[in-house]
Design an enzyme around this catalytic site. Structure first.
Site, short mmCIF file in Angstrom:
data_model
loop_
_atom_site.label_atom_id
_atom_site.label_comp_id
_atom_site.label_asym_id
_atom_site.label_seq_id
_atom_site.Cartn_x
_atom_site.Cartn_y
_atom_site.Cartn_z
N THR A 1 0.87 -1.18 0.00
CA THR A 1 0.00 0.00 0.00
C THR A 1 0.90 1.23 0.00
OG1 THR A 1 -1.68 -1.15 1.27
CG2 THR A 1 -1.81 1.24 1.24
N LYS B 1 -7.69 1.69 -3.00
CA LYS B 1 -7.29 1.32 -1.63
C LYS B 1 -7.41 2.52 -0.68
CE LYS B 1 -5.11 -0.96 1.66
NZ LYS B 1 -5.64 -2.11 2.36
N LYS C 1 -1.47 5.18 8.66
CA LYS C 1 -0.69 5.25 7.42
C LYS C 1 -1.61 5.44 6.20
CE LYS C 1 1.66 2.38 4.13
NZ LYS C 1 1.93 1.03 3.68
P1 NAD Z 1 5.70 -5.82 7.64
O1 NAD Z 1 6.37 -4.64 8.26
O2 NAD Z 1 5.28 -6.96 8.49
O3 NAD Z 1 6.66 -6.42 6.49
C1 NAD Z 1 7.45 -5.67 5.62
C2 NAD Z 1 8.65 -6.52 5.26
O4 NAD Z 1 9.42 -5.82 4.27
C3 NAD Z 1 9.58 -6.78 6.45
O5 NAD Z 1 9.84 -8.17 6.55
C4 NAD Z 1 10.84 -5.98 6.10
O6 NAD Z 1 12.03 -6.59 6.58
C5 NAD Z 1 10.78 -6.00 4.59
N1 NAD Z 1 11.54 -4.94 3.94
C6 NAD Z 1 11.58 -3.62 4.24
N2 NAD Z 1 12.38 -2.98 3.37
C7 NAD Z 1 12.85 -3.90 2.51
C8 NAD Z 1 13.70 -3.85 1.39
N3 NAD Z 1 14.24 -2.70 0.96
N4 NAD Z 1 13.96 -5.00 0.73
C9 NAD Z 1 13.41 -6.18 1.15
N5 NAD Z 1 12.60 -6.29 2.21
C10 NAD Z 1 12.32 -5.16 2.87
O7 NAD Z 1 4.46 -5.22 6.82
P2 NAD Z 1 3.13 -6.01 6.37
O8 NAD Z 1 2.14 -6.01 7.45
O9 NAD Z 1 3.53 -7.29 5.73
O10 NAD Z 1 2.60 -4.99 5.25
C11 NAD Z 1 3.17 -4.91 3.96
C12 NAD Z 1 2.33 -3.98 3.10
O11 NAD Z 1 0.98 -4.46 3.07
C13 NAD Z 1 2.24 -2.54 3.66
O12 NAD Z 1 2.32 -1.65 2.57
C14 NAD Z 1 0.88 -2.51 4.36
O13 NAD Z 1 0.34 -1.20 4.39
C15 NAD Z 1 0.07 -3.43 3.47
N6 NAD Z 1 -1.09 -4.07 4.12
C16 NAD Z 1 -0.96 -4.67 5.36
C17 NAD Z 1 -2.06 -5.28 5.96
C18 NAD Z 1 -1.95 -5.94 7.30
O14 NAD Z 1 -3.00 -6.28 7.89
N7 NAD Z 1 -0.76 -6.14 7.85
C19 NAD Z 1 -3.30 -5.30 5.29
C20 NAD Z 1 -3.40 -4.73 4.03
C21 NAD Z 1 -2.29 -4.12 3.44
#
Ligand code: NAD
Length: 291
Positions: free
Chosen positions: A95, A170, A245
């Site tokens: 997102t 979204k 966010k």
């Molecule tokens: P998270 O923080 O759990 O995971 C993000 C991952 O990305 C981490 O493992 C981190 O180490 C990795 N990362 C960061 N920078 C990096 C890079 N340069 N190269 C490789 N890996 C890297 O986040 P999440 O909950 O998995 O969310 C991910 C996306 O999904 C976000 O944009 C969030 O807004 C969206 N989202 C989350 C949810 C939810 O319920 N968690 C629901 C809908 C959408």
């Protein structure tokens, strides 16, 4: 079966990558976190030394990263376009802000690749179950190329129009969700103050004109909806920091479109205070405690 690169193995990306493995693809992953890489390896993925290394010879590259800055960095200076196979499809499920989504898709297309933005609705449980909803922006050809890979991770896949329109859908959806959650909380608090039982309000309102998802699927008071986070001390679910966010993204998008969304702005300020007060890891429905 295809070579799939998966970059970003967090709460969402980890289980989504596992669903690509379950679909029979050869999956190569990259993340900055060693435990995330170890979990993917245990599930059957191979591990790249960098994002570009993971994308080497990939037919499909999927990213699930925290925010626009990470996505920009990965696509614009991570070297993944030089590593993937000719004709590969790139899918960003993070997102992020609309301009960043459009910028990276243009960069992919300039290199002769197909790419879509495909943010998701549904939380960690839906990511694990492969029942996410995807809102997809990109050309018809890119959407068609991405769809089979999205079907391994989701149940509802909607083409929202050209590049960036997945992110537009979204932010609009989640702005409405933030607003409707605060409204639902206010209604339950007012009912309580005026002497009306929460279950009675639910029984009436869930079948009347006040009905909305925040009430019927995610009720912010314990009792009426047994699966809602209110029944487990507001453990997320969908954390307030995540909601903030998305609300901030909605306000940036509104500003860029030269319009104001007064109720969206108020919801943003409300969540901003809630998070500042130390509730970032509380479920977003826990905002009822701030009323
Ligand atoms: P998270 O923080 O759990 O995971 C993000 C991952 O990305 C981490 O493992 C981190 O180490 C990795 N990362 C960061 N920078 C990096 C890079 N340069 N190269 C490789 N890996 C890297 O986040 P999440 O909950 O998995 O969310 C991910 C996306 O999904 C976000 O944009 C969030 O807004 C969206 N989202 C989350 C949810 C939810 O319920 N968690 C629901 C809908 C959408």
């Amino acid at each position: 079966m295809a070579n799939v690169a998966f970059i970003g193995l967090g709460n969402m990306g980890g289980p989504m990558a596992q669903n690509q493995i379950k679909a029979g693809h050869t999956v190569r992953v990259f993340d900055l976190s060693q435990p995330a890489l170890d979990a993917a390896k245990a599930a059957g993925a191979s591990v790249g030394a960098t994002a570009a290394d993971a994308a080497k010879d990939a037919d499909c590259v999927i990213t699930m990263l925290p925010a626009g800055a990470h996505v920009r960095q990965t696509y614009l200076s991570g070297g993944i376009f030089d590593a993937a196979k000719k004709g590969a499809i790139f899918i960003d499920c993070s997102t992020i802000d609309v301009p960043a989504a459009r910028e990276v898709i243009k960069a992919a297309e300039d290199k002769g690749f197909l790419m879509v933005d495909a943010p998701v609705s549904g939380g960690i449980a839906a990511a694990a179950a492969g029942t996410l909803t995807f809102m997809v922006g990109g050309t018809g050809k890119s959407f068609a190329a991405a769809k089979p890979f999205l079907e391994s991770m989701g149940k509802v896949i909607v083409h929202a129009g050209p590049a960036g329109n997945g992110q537009v859908a979204k932010v609009c959806n989640n702005m409405l969700l933030g607003i409707s959650m605060i409204g639902t909380c206010e209604a339950f608090k007012l009912a309580e103050r005026l002497g009306l039982d929460a279950q009675v309000l639910f029984d009436i309102s869930s079948k009347a004109s006040g009905q909305c998802w925040s009430m019927t699927s995610y009720c912010p008071v314990p009792g009426p909806v047994p699966t809602s986070p209110a029944n487990r001390d507001y453990k997320p679910g969908f954390a307030a920091a995540m909601m903030l966010k998305d609300l901030k993204l909605s306000q940036d998008a509104a500003g860029a479109a030269n319009m104001t969304t007064p109720i969206g702005k108020a919801a943003t300020e409300f969540y901003e205070k809630f998070v500042k007060d130390g509730n970032g890891n509380v479920d977003f429905s826990g905002i009822i405690r701030a009323l």
